[in-house]
Design a protein around this motif. Structure first.
Motif, PDB file in Angstrom:
ATOM      1  N   ARG A 168     -45.940  60.092 -87.541  1.00  0.00           N
ATOM      2  CA  ARG A 168     -44.578  59.757 -87.113  1.00  0.00           C
ATOM      3  C   ARG A 168     -44.551  59.526 -85.612  1.00  0.00           C
ATOM      4  O   ARG A 168     -45.510  59.842 -84.892  1.00  0.00           O
ATOM      5  N   GLY A 169     -43.440  58.937 -85.145  1.00  0.00           N
ATOM      6  CA  GLY A 169     -43.278  58.695 -83.723  1.00  0.00           C
ATOM      7  C   GLY A 169     -41.833  58.802 -83.299  1.00  0.00           C
ATOM      8  O   GLY A 169     -40.913  58.641 -84.116  1.00  0.00           O
ATOM      9  N   GLU A 170     -41.633  59.083 -82.041  1.00  0.00           N
ATOM     10  CA  GLU A 170     -40.290  59.155 -81.461  1.00  0.00           C
ATOM     11  C   GLU A 170     -40.400  58.759 -80.002  1.00  0.00           C
ATOM     12  O   GLU A 170     -41.092  59.428 -79.230  1.00  0.00           O
ATOM     13  N   GLY A 171     -39.743  57.677 -79.633  1.00  0.00           N
ATOM     14  CA  GLY A 171     -39.845  57.192 -78.256  1.00  0.00           C
ATOM     15  C   GLY A 171     -41.268  56.775 -77.939  1.00  0.00           C
ATOM     16  O   GLY A 171     -41.865  55.964 -78.637  1.00  0.00           O
ATOM     17  N   THR A 172     -41.839  57.356 -76.911  1.00  0.00           N
ATOM     18  CA  THR A 172     -43.218  57.049 -76.551  1.00  0.00           C
ATOM     19  C   THR A 172     -44.197  58.100 -77.069  1.00  0.00           C
ATOM     20  O   THR A 172     -45.373  58.070 -76.722  1.00  0.00           O
ATOM     21  N   ARG A 173     -43.730  59.006 -77.897  1.00  0.00           N
ATOM     22  CA  ARG A 173     -44.593  60.063 -78.436  1.00  0.00           C
ATOM     23  C   ARG A 173     -44.886  59.812 -79.909  1.00  0.00           C
ATOM     24  O   ARG A 173     -44.032  59.331 -80.659  1.00  0.00           O
ATOM     25  N   VAL A 174     -46.109  60.138 -80.308  1.00  0.00           N
ATOM     26  CA  VAL A 174     -46.497  60.058 -81.718  1.00  0.00           C
ATOM     27  C   VAL A 174     -47.220  61.341 -82.098  1.00  0.00           C
ATOM     28  O   VAL A 174     -47.770  62.048 -81.239  1.00  0.00           O
ATOM     29  N   TRP A 175     -47.240  61.627 -83.401  1.00  0.00           N
ATOM     30  CA  TRP A 175     -47.923  62.805 -83.921  1.00  0.00           C
ATOM     31  C   TRP A 175     -48.855  62.373 -85.045  1.00  0.00           C
ATOM     32  O   TRP A 175     -48.511  61.506 -85.860  1.00  0.00           O
ATOM     33  N   ASP A 176     -50.039  62.964 -85.077  1.00  0.00           N
ATOM     34  CA  ASP A 176     -50.959  62.642 -86.166  1.00  0.00           C
ATOM     35  C   ASP A 176     -50.707  63.559 -87.351  1.00  0.00           C
ATOM     36  O   ASP A 176     -49.836  64.442 -87.313  1.00  0.00           O
TER      37      ASP A 176
ATOM     38  N   PHE B 213     -49.831  55.092 -75.136  1.00  0.00           N
ATOM     39  CA  PHE B 213     -49.989  54.092 -74.092  1.00  0.00           C
ATOM     40  C   PHE B 213     -50.717  52.855 -74.635  1.00  0.00           C
ATOM     41  O   PHE B 213     -51.323  52.100 -73.881  1.00  0.00           O
ATOM     42  N   ILE B 214     -50.604  52.644 -75.954  1.00  0.00           N
ATOM     43  CA  ILE B 214     -51.068  51.415 -76.602  1.00  0.00           C
ATOM     44  C   ILE B 214     -49.871  50.589 -77.078  1.00  0.00           C
ATOM     45  O   ILE B 214     -49.883  49.372 -77.008  1.00  0.00           O
ATOM     46  N   GLY B 215     -48.843  51.267 -77.557  1.00  0.00           N
ATOM     47  CA  GLY B 215     -47.629  50.575 -77.988  1.00  0.00           C
ATOM     48  C   GLY B 215     -47.867  49.624 -79.149  1.00  0.00           C
ATOM     49  O   GLY B 215     -47.295  48.536 -79.187  1.00  0.00           O
ATOM     50  N   GLY B 216     -48.718  50.022 -80.105  1.00  0.00           N
ATOM     51  CA  GLY B 216     -48.962  49.166 -81.249  1.00  0.00           C
ATOM     52  C   GLY B 216     -49.584  47.835 -80.862  1.00  0.00           C
ATOM     53  O   GLY B 216     -49.297  46.806 -81.470  1.00  0.00           O
ATOM     54  N   ILE B 217     -50.448  47.840 -79.851  1.00  0.00           N
ATOM     55  CA  ILE B 217     -51.021  46.643 -79.213  1.00  0.00           C
ATOM     56  C   ILE B 217     -49.884  45.810 -78.603  1.00  0.00           C
ATOM     57  O   ILE B 217     -49.617  44.674 -79.000  1.00  0.00           O
ATOM     58  N   ALA B 218     -49.208  46.412 -77.643  1.00  0.00           N
ATOM     59  CA  ALA B 218     -48.121  45.739 -76.902  1.00  0.00           C
ATOM     60  C   ALA B 218     -47.017  45.240 -77.834  1.00  0.00           C
ATOM     61  O   ALA B 218     -46.448  44.170 -77.607  1.00  0.00           O
ATOM     62  N   THR B 219     -46.706  46.029 -78.850  1.00  0.00           N
ATOM     63  CA  THR B 219     -45.766  45.585 -79.886  1.00  0.00           C
ATOM     64  C   THR B 219     -44.507  46.440 -79.967  1.00  0.00           C
ATOM     65  O   THR B 219     -43.406  45.910 -80.113  1.00  0.00           O
ATOM     66  N   THR B 220     -44.638  47.753 -79.874  1.00  0.00           N
ATOM     67  CA  THR B 220     -43.468  48.628 -80.043  1.00  0.00           C
ATOM     68  C   THR B 220     -42.672  48.665 -78.739  1.00  0.00           C
ATOM     69  O   THR B 220     -42.697  49.637 -77.991  1.00  0.00           O
ATOM     70  N   SER B 221     -41.944  47.591 -78.494  1.00  0.00           N
ATOM     71  CA  SER B 221     -41.264  47.380 -77.218  1.00  0.00           C
ATOM     72  C   SER B 221     -40.290  48.503 -76.879  1.00  0.00           C
ATOM     73  O   SER B 221     -40.222  48.960 -75.729  1.00  0.00           O
ATOM     74  N   LEU B 222     -39.515  48.931 -77.858  1.00  0.00           N
ATOM     75  CA  LEU B 222     -38.508  49.971 -77.628  1.00  0.00           C
ATOM     76  C   LEU B 222     -39.015  51.357 -77.991  1.00  0.00           C
ATOM     77  O   LEU B 222     -38.239  52.306 -78.048  1.00  0.00           O
ATOM     78  N   GLY B 223     -40.297  51.476 -78.229  1.00  0.00           N
ATOM     79  CA  GLY B 223     -40.849  52.749 -78.647  1.00  0.00           C
ATOM     80  C   GLY B 223     -40.620  52.983 -80.128  1.00  0.00           C
ATOM     81  O   GLY B 223     -40.177  52.107 -80.871  1.00  0.00           O
ATOM     82  N   HIS B 224     -40.909  54.190 -80.566  1.00  0.00           N
ATOM     83  CA  HIS B 224     -40.833  54.542 -81.978  1.00  0.00           C
ATOM     84  C   HIS B 224     -39.464  55.107 -82.329  1.00  0.00           C
ATOM     85  O   HIS B 224     -38.907  55.932 -81.603  1.00  0.00           O
TER      86      HIS B 224
ATOM     87  N   VAL C 169     -60.104  49.102 -70.343  1.00  0.00           N
ATOM     88  CA  VAL C 169     -59.237  49.899 -71.199  1.00  0.00           C
ATOM     89  C   VAL C 169     -57.817  49.347 -71.091  1.00  0.00           C
ATOM     90  O   VAL C 169     -57.260  49.244 -69.992  1.00  0.00           O
ATOM     91  N   ARG C 170     -57.241  48.975 -72.231  1.00  0.00           N
ATOM     92  CA  ARG C 170     -55.879  48.433 -72.234  1.00  0.00           C
ATOM     93  C   ARG C 170     -54.870  49.571 -72.162  1.00  0.00           C
ATOM     94  O   ARG C 170     -54.950  50.552 -72.896  1.00  0.00           O
ATOM     95  N   ILE C 171     -53.879  49.381 -71.279  1.00  0.00           N
ATOM     96  CA  ILE C 171     -52.791  50.340 -71.095  1.00  0.00           C
ATOM     97  C   ILE C 171     -51.485  49.575 -71.263  1.00  0.00           C
ATOM     98  O   ILE C 171     -51.108  48.776 -70.408  1.00  0.00           O
ATOM     99  N   ALA C 172     -50.808  49.782 -72.391  1.00  0.00           N
ATOM    100  CA  ALA C 172     -49.615  49.004 -72.728  1.00  0.00           C
ATOM    101  C   ALA C 172     -48.601  49.882 -73.444  1.00  0.00           C
ATOM    102  O   ALA C 172     -48.385  49.739 -74.650  1.00  0.00           O
ATOM    103  N   PRO C 173     -47.985  50.819 -72.733  1.00  0.00           N
ATOM    104  CA  PRO C 173     -47.038  51.723 -73.385  1.00  0.00           C
ATOM    105  C   PRO C 173     -45.772  50.996 -73.815  1.00  0.00           C
ATOM    106  O   PRO C 173     -45.513  49.870 -73.373  1.00  0.00           O
ATOM    107  N   PRO C 174     -44.974  51.603 -74.670  1.00  0.00           N
ATOM    108  CA  PRO C 174     -43.661  51.037 -74.962  1.00  0.00           C
ATOM    109  C   PRO C 174     -42.897  50.779 -73.662  1.00  0.00           C
ATOM    110  O   PRO C 174     -43.079  51.500 -72.668  1.00  0.00           O
ATOM    111  N   LEU C 175     -42.048  49.762 -73.675  1.00  0.00           N
ATOM    112  CA  LEU C 175     -41.366  49.348 -72.444  1.00  0.00           C
ATOM    113  C   LEU C 175     -40.270  50.325 -72.026  1.00  0.00           C
ATOM    114  O   LEU C 175     -39.629  50.118 -70.995  1.00  0.00           O
ATOM    115  N   VAL C 176     -40.081  51.389 -72.801  1.00  0.00           N
ATOM    116  CA  VAL C 176     -39.108  52.432 -72.454  1.00  0.00           C
ATOM    117  C   VAL C 176     -39.787  53.657 -71.863  1.00  0.00           C
ATOM    118  O   VAL C 176     -39.140  54.687 -71.645  1.00  0.00           O
ATOM    119  N   VAL C 177     -41.083  53.571 -71.585  1.00  0.00           N
ATOM    120  CA  VAL C 177     -41.808  54.711 -71.030  1.00  0.00           C
ATOM    121  C   VAL C 177     -41.129  55.165 -69.732  1.00  0.00           C
ATOM    122  O   VAL C 177     -40.618  54.352 -68.949  1.00  0.00           O
TER     123      VAL C 177
END
Length: 388
Positions: free
Chosen positions: A24-32, A41-52, A359-367
């Motif tokens: 699951r995920g919430e904002g810029t945080r995810v849990w395994d 800091f991957i953001g679904g490969i620069a995809t989860t623009s608004l976070g989770h 190393v790619r660094i692409a967090p959600p844009l709401v970080v």
């Protein structure tokens, strides 16, 4: 049997087995699945623009799926029209939109548009950049300059000449009156987040104008605020003939777009192209929520903070930082990006070993600033661990 073992038994081996199973995920945080928490800091490969699980995205998708989730292309619906209008408004240029489901499909549409254009007057070949990435379907793959994923699936139906990225002189020499189109990324993503020299895209525009070739800007990764602009080409003051979008547009839901400007937007006739799921109401509703809730000023401010912080890390393993906005690569002095990725995960951060030395660094844009600062503070220790 754990989830990773089940994955290995059920799926084709093209991905290998991913090392982490997210629950699951919430904002810029995810849990395994084991309850471990990470800053994404991957953001679904620069995809989860608004976070989770962004509330606006959840509301838009839930409302739409409860109203009508699918129409096919036999019927139109308001969300697709609103989204097309919104994109053209943000582009501030006359164009026509085709919606697909992914980046490679958007590039397939651009490829077919260009073929139709070129065959009207006998043009015979494309030009693209070495190490460029445009997708894995045959048309998009033929334009992809990464030999390790391209060569085994050739020969390809149309000739493509590859030139060094960022070399305007080489581009000018390759593009003649027989060239159909030039496919370029405003910043090369999969090659390692590699921006071009200043003026390169303006030069590409001039070269295409002088020869009649189309200029196609592949912004699958760079658009929708990722680079600090709605669309990366806007920073160069250049309007392409065709623009392709995906990834961040849907905020995590699958959607792609191919936009033709001017005459290029009217090349397709009825029946020339199509998609059963392209522009479905749910993905369009998600994309509208992304566009309505994305804060470009925040991206620019936080992106600059992240870059400045990383550049100040004095570590022998860190060679430099490149990229734009919240789309960066930490360039390494040694080919140990896999070790950096693992050390980062052990420290509670998800990053991507994009190239052996990048190393790619692409967090959600709401970080947030606090989250960026936490990552920067942890990065020297991550590099120490990777250097062991």
């Amino acid at each position: 049997m754990n989830l990773r073992d089940r994955f290995e038994q059920a799926f084709m081996p093209n991905y290998g087995v991913p090392p982490i199973a997210l629950a699951r995920g919430e904002g810029t945080r995810v849990w395994d699945v084991d309850g471990n928490e990470y800053l994404d800091f991957i953001g679904g490969i620069a995809t989860t623009s608004l976070g989770h699980a962004h509330p606006a995205l959840v509301e838009a998708v839930s409302k739409q799926v409860a109203t009508i989730a699918h129409t096919s292309n036999l019927f139109l619906h308001e969300p697709e029209v609103l989204l097309a209008e919104k994109l053209l408004d943000l582009l501030n240029a006359p164009g026509r939109v085709f919606f697909a489901n992914s980046g490679t499909e958007a590039n397939e549409a651009a490829y077919k548009l260009a073929l139709k254009y070129g065959r009207r007057d006998g043009r015979t070949y494309f030009v693209a950049a070495e190490n460029g990435f445009h997708g894995r379907t045959i048309g998009a793959l033929s334009l992809t300059g990464k030999r390790s994923i391209r060569d085994q699936f050739g020969p390809f139906p149309v000739e493509v000449q590859f030139v060094p990225y960022g070399d305007a002189a080489a581009l000018k020499e390759a593009v003649t009156g027989d060239c159909i189109a030039v496919f370029l990324e405003p910043t090369q993503g999969e090659a390692g987040v590699v921006p071009p020299p200043d003026g390169y895209f303006a030069a590409a525009r001039e070269i295409c104008d002088s020869t009649g070739a189309l200029l196609v800007a592949d912004e699958i990764q760079s658009a929708i605020g990722r680079s600090g602009h709605w669309f990366a080409h806007q920073a160069d003051g250049v309007i392409p003939d065709i623009l392709t979008l995906a990834k961040g547009l849907g905020g995590g839901l699958p959607i792609g777009a191919c936009i033709g400007f001017g005459d290029a937007g009217r090349l397709f006739d009825k029946g020339d192209h199509g998609s059963t799921f392209g522009g479905n109401p749910v993905s369009c509703a998600a994309a509208l929520a992304v566009l309505d809730n994305l804060d470009l000023d925040h991206v620019k401010t936080i992106g600059a903070r992240l870059r400045t912080g990383l550049e100040a890390v004095g570590h022998p393993l860190l060679k430099g930082v490149r990229g734009r906005g919240l789309w960066l690569a930490a360039v390494l002095a040694e080919p140990v990006s896999g070790k950096v990725q693992q050390a980062a995960a052990d420290a509670g951060f998800l990053v991507n070993a994009l190239q052996p030395d990048a190393v790619r660094i692409a967090p959600p844009l709401v970080v947030t600033a606090e989250q960026v600062d936490a990552f920067v503070a942890a990065f020297p220790g991550i590099l120490d661990e990777a250097a062991k």
